[in-house]
Scaffold this motif. Structure first.
Motif, PDB file in Angstrom:
ATOM      1  N   PRO A 108      50.639  35.298  49.484  1.00 19.62           N
ATOM      2  CA  PRO A 108      50.729  35.237  48.019  1.00 19.62           C
ATOM      3  C   PRO A 108      49.343  35.075  47.391  1.00 19.62           C
ATOM      4  N   VAL A 109      49.195  35.596  46.166  1.00 21.64           N
ATOM      5  CA  VAL A 109      47.897  35.627  45.500  1.00 21.64           C
ATOM      6  C   VAL A 109      47.989  35.000  44.114  1.00 21.64           C
ATOM      7  N   LEU A 110      47.092  34.042  43.861  1.00 19.72           N
ATOM      8  CA  LEU A 110      46.908  33.475  42.525  1.00 19.72           C
ATOM      9  C   LEU A 110      45.551  33.933  42.021  1.00 19.72           C
ATOM     10  N   TYR A 111      45.528  34.609  40.882  1.00 24.69           N
ATOM     11  CA  TYR A 111      44.255  35.050  40.298  1.00 24.69           C
ATOM     12  C   TYR A 111      43.910  34.122  39.138  1.00 24.69           C
ATOM     13  N   TYR A 112      42.817  33.389  39.333  1.00 33.24           N
ATOM     14  CA  TYR A 112      42.341  32.431  38.326  1.00 33.24           C
ATOM     15  C   TYR A 112      41.122  33.047  37.650  1.00 33.24           C
ATOM     16  N   ILE A 113      41.187  33.168  36.341  1.00 31.40           N
ATOM     17  CA  ILE A 113      40.180  33.862  35.534  1.00 31.40           C
ATOM     18  C   ILE A 113      40.276  35.353  35.817  1.00 31.40           C
ATOM     19  N   LEU A 142      47.897  30.748  50.983  1.00 25.57           N
ATOM     20  CA  LEU A 142      47.691  31.274  49.632  1.00 25.57           C
ATOM     21  C   LEU A 142      46.262  31.799  49.523  1.00 25.57           C
ATOM     22  N   LEU A 143      46.088  32.847  48.751  1.00 29.21           N
ATOM     23  CA  LEU A 143      44.759  33.349  48.403  1.00 29.21           C
ATOM     24  C   LEU A 143      44.531  33.085  46.920  1.00 29.21           C
ATOM     25  N   VAL A 144      43.475  32.336  46.609  1.00 25.96           N
ATOM     26  CA  VAL A 144      43.096  32.084  45.222  1.00 25.96           C
ATOM     27  C   VAL A 144      41.834  32.873  44.918  1.00 25.96           C
ATOM     28  N   LEU A 145      41.910  33.739  43.939  1.00 25.30           N
ATOM     29  CA  LEU A 145      40.781  34.574  43.544  1.00 25.30           C
ATOM     30  C   LEU A 145      40.234  34.063  42.217  1.00 25.30           C
ATOM     31  N   VAL A 146      38.919  33.912  42.149  1.00 23.69           N
ATOM     32  CA  VAL A 146      38.279  33.411  40.931  1.00 23.69           C
ATOM     33  C   VAL A 146      37.348  34.481  40.390  1.00 23.69           C
ATOM     34  N   ASP A 147      37.792  35.135  39.304  1.00 23.87           N
ATOM     35  CA  ASP A 147      36.975  36.170  38.649  1.00 23.87           C
ATOM     36  C   ASP A 147      36.529  37.227  39.668  1.00 23.87           C
ATOM     37  N   PHE A 148      35.265  37.706  39.608  1.00 23.37           N
ATOM     38  CA  PHE A 148      34.674  38.594  40.613  1.00 23.37           C
ATOM     39  C   PHE A 148      35.596  39.780  40.932  1.00 23.37           C
ATOM     40  N   PRO A 149      35.954  40.597  39.920  1.00 24.87           N
ATOM     41  CA  PRO A 149      37.088  41.518  40.026  1.00 24.87           C
ATOM     42  C   PRO A 149      36.956  42.665  41.030  1.00 24.87           C
ATOM     43  N   ASP A 150      35.823  43.337  41.100  1.00 23.66           N
ATOM     44  CA  ASP A 150      35.743  44.515  41.962  1.00 23.66           C
ATOM     45  C   ASP A 150      35.985  44.158  43.420  1.00 23.66           C
ATOM     46  N   PHE A 151      35.437  43.058  43.852  1.00 24.49           N
ATOM     47  CA  PHE A 151      35.641  42.582  45.216  1.00 24.49           C
ATOM     48  C   PHE A 151      37.035  41.994  45.376  1.00 24.49           C
ATOM     49  N   ASN A 152      37.426  41.135  44.447  1.00 27.23           N
ATOM     50  CA  ASN A 152      38.660  40.374  44.611  1.00 27.23           C
ATOM     51  C   ASN A 152      39.926  41.212  44.468  1.00 27.23           C
ATOM     52  N   LEU A 153      39.900  42.227  43.634  1.00 28.54           N
ATOM     53  CA  LEU A 153      41.093  43.060  43.511  1.00 28.54           C
ATOM     54  C   LEU A 153      41.369  43.835  44.797  1.00 28.54           C
ATOM     55  N   ARG A 154      40.324  44.223  45.477  1.00 34.92           N
ATOM     56  CA  ARG A 154      40.498  44.891  46.770  1.00 34.92           C
ATOM     57  C   ARG A 154      41.039  43.910  47.809  1.00 34.92           C
ATOM     58  N   LEU A 155      40.566  42.686  47.741  1.00 31.09           N
ATOM     59  CA  LEU A 155      41.061  41.675  48.669  1.00 31.09           C
ATOM     60  C   LEU A 155      42.521  41.336  48.367  1.00 31.09           C
ATOM     61  N   ARG A 174      47.691  46.921  35.013  1.00 29.50           N
ATOM     62  CA  ARG A 174      48.840  47.304  35.848  1.00 29.50           C
ATOM     63  C   ARG A 174      48.535  47.056  37.322  1.00 29.50           C
ATOM     64  N   THR A 175      47.324  47.424  37.736  1.00 28.13           N
ATOM     65  CA  THR A 175      46.931  47.217  39.133  1.00 28.13           C
ATOM     66  C   THR A 175      46.953  45.741  39.496  1.00 28.13           C
ATOM     67  N   ILE A 176      46.431  44.918  38.603  1.00 23.55           N
ATOM     68  CA  ILE A 176      46.423  43.473  38.835  1.00 23.55           C
ATOM     69  C   ILE A 176      47.844  42.952  38.982  1.00 23.55           C
ATOM     70  N   ALA A 177      48.723  43.374  38.090  1.00 23.38           N
ATOM     71  CA  ALA A 177      50.115  42.921  38.130  1.00 23.38           C
ATOM     72  C   ALA A 177      50.798  43.322  39.435  1.00 23.38           C
ATOM     73  N   GLU A 178      50.416  44.466  39.993  1.00 26.28           N
ATOM     74  CA  GLU A 178      51.019  44.943  41.238  1.00 26.28           C
ATOM     75  C   GLU A 178      50.515  44.171  42.451  1.00 26.28           C
ATOM     76  N   ARG A 179      49.290  43.626  42.362  1.00 27.44           N
ATOM     77  CA  ARG A 179      48.664  43.039  43.547  1.00 27.44           C
ATOM     78  C   ARG A 179      48.691  41.523  43.592  1.00 27.44           C
ATOM     79  N   VAL A 180      48.961  40.874  42.470  1.00 25.02           N
ATOM     80  CA  VAL A 180      48.939  39.405  42.475  1.00 25.02           C
ATOM     81  C   VAL A 180      50.317  38.866  42.110  1.00 25.02           C
ATOM     82  N   ASP A 181      50.551  37.630  42.477  1.00 21.52           N
ATOM     83  CA  ASP A 181      51.834  36.995  42.207  1.00 21.52           C
ATOM     84  C   ASP A 181      51.809  36.161  40.933  1.00 21.52           C
ATOM     85  N   ARG A 182      50.611  35.682  40.587  1.00 22.72           N
ATOM     86  CA  ARG A 182      50.525  34.803  39.425  1.00 22.72           C
ATOM     87  C   ARG A 182      49.113  34.854  38.846  1.00 22.72           C
ATOM     88  N   LEU A 183      49.016  34.747  37.522  1.00 20.56           N
ATOM     89  CA  LEU A 183      47.737  34.782  36.835  1.00 20.56           C
ATOM     90  C   LEU A 183      47.527  33.505  36.038  1.00 20.56           C
TER      91      LEU A 183
END
Length: 395
Positions: free
Chosen positions: A121-126, A98-111, A139-148
């Motif tokens: 699978p990707v969980l975006y926290y914050i 699993l990849l857990v992303l915490v905030d830091f959007p410009d870097f993390n959305l690319r990851l 829309r981009t976030i919804a396409e790239r992550v599995d759960r928010l």
């Protein structure tokens, strides 16, 4: 009789928290996960707090943390190298579960895009603050992550039009505040009298904040001290910084002031102050939870500000004002952040009884709107579910 059991297999979770606030929230998540799901191992990007809670730090977060468009450009080569290192792990023959992303959007959305293509699978926290600017990213976030896992109650409806699980989990600062150390008396530690006039100078943790705001904060303190020599100042040292760095920056401003640098719990520091001059960001909500009156300063490079003011669609920079939905704390943005104006506001926060009480009442409203504790446990449960370690009832 029913008992609870989990699989004995170890799950590997990559977590990426690229700033001091992310390190704070990530550390609380790791702490909650360790208590309930000891078979999850975290590694990735974070700071000292995450490391202290068991995260295997591959890249220290302060190597990535920067604020402002022009500031990023100067450090872009190093950021790209570190991004490629993480991307290679995601695309390797042994990717994380699993990849857990915490905030830091410009870097993390690319990851997140890399993880999506790699089948991780990707969980975006914050989540990125799409309600503040660049709303098209939803829309981009919804396409790239599995759960928010969302930390403001108004956020889930933003993602309602998209096919993504977006859940409000509460605010992580409430967890931290609930278990803060008790009995810390910063005034006593510093040998200050109970009736001493104490003002907090909170300079933040990012290098860009120090570069563009620090001198302004110290000059405002100088003017305040000239107005009332009885006033003393407390400056917290963020975990991502060294005391010597702040000492050198104070010396570089060329002032002599009674400034105490402290590395204690931020809530105890806030509670020791009658008023605080602070940068924007997570720290403003920490101050709000304590109920300490404050003034907020926001300054970046001129080009970054010129670009940002055309993109940001909300009227406030400070989180207390955003949550309250109105101006409850004075904000001094860019050219308005002048030492004389800041000094005047601090004097009002020290002496105007009605003004102080009104702000304290408004901060109570912010506290109520944040909700109840339990955020970190809820996110830990999400992590466990996504890696297949959800607690199950067994005979």
């Amino acid at each position: 009789m029913h008992i609870l059991s989990i699989s004995s297999a170890t799950s590997r979770v990559m977590i990426v928290a690229g700033e001091s606030s992310g390190d704070l929230h990530g550390s609380n998540l790791l702490k909650a996960a360790a208590e309930k799901y000891p078979n999850i191992r975290f590694f990735g990007v974070g700071g000292r707090r995450m490391q202290a809670n068991g995260c295997d730090i591959l890249i220290p977060s302060d190597e990535l943390s920067v604020m402002g468009v022009t500031e990023v450009l100067g450090r872009l080569p190093g950021i790209i190298l570190r991004f490629r290192r993480l991307a290679a792990i995601l695309k390797s023959s042994q990717p994380p579960d699993l990849l857990v992303l915490v905030d830091f959007p410009d870097f993390n959305l690319r990851l997140a895009k890399v993880a999506k293509h790699a089948g991780v699978p990707v969980l975006y926290y914050i989540s990125p603050k799409v309600w503040a600017w660049r709303s098209g990213r939803a829309r981009t976030i919804a396409e790239r992550v599995d759960r928010l896992a969302l930390i403001f109650p108004f956020e889930p409806e933003i993602y309602a039009p998209f096919k993504v699980r977006a859940e409000y989990v509460g605010n992580p600062l409430l967890d931290e505040f609930a278990v803060r150390p008790q009995g810390l008396n910063i005034r006593k530690q510093l040998h200050l009298s109970a009736d001493a006039k104490v003002v907090g100078i909170f300079p933040g943790s990012r290098q860009s904040e120090l570069n563009y705001i620090f001198a302004t904060l110290v000059m405002a303190a100088k003017k305040l001290h000239e107005e009332d020599p009885r006033i003393v100042f407390i400056m917290p040292v963020a975990p991502s910084l060294q005391r010597s760095e702040l000492e050198n920056r104070i010396n570089a401003v060329g002032v002599t002031l009674p400034i105490y640098l402290v590395e204690e719990d931020i809530y105890a520091v806030a509670d020791s102050c009658q008023a605080v001059l602070t940068v924007s960001g997570t720290v403003t909500l920490q101050l709000a939870l304590v109920g300490t009156p404050m003034a907020i300063v926001y300054k970046v490079a001129p080009l970054s500000y010129a670009i940002g003011r055309r993109l940001i669609k909300i009227p406030f920079a400070g989180l207390p004002n955003i949550i309250a939905g109105r101006d409850i704390v004075r904000e001094f943005i860019q050219d308005d952040a002048q030492p004389e104006a800041l000094k005047d506001e601090l004097l009002r926060l020290l002496d105007d009884v009605a003004y102080i009480q009104q702000m304290r009442d408004d901060l109570v409203l912010v506290q109520k709107r944040l909700g109840a504790p339990g955020c970190s446990i809820r996110v830990a449960d999400m992590v466990a579910e996504m890696v297949g370690l959800e607690l199950k009832e067994g005979a």
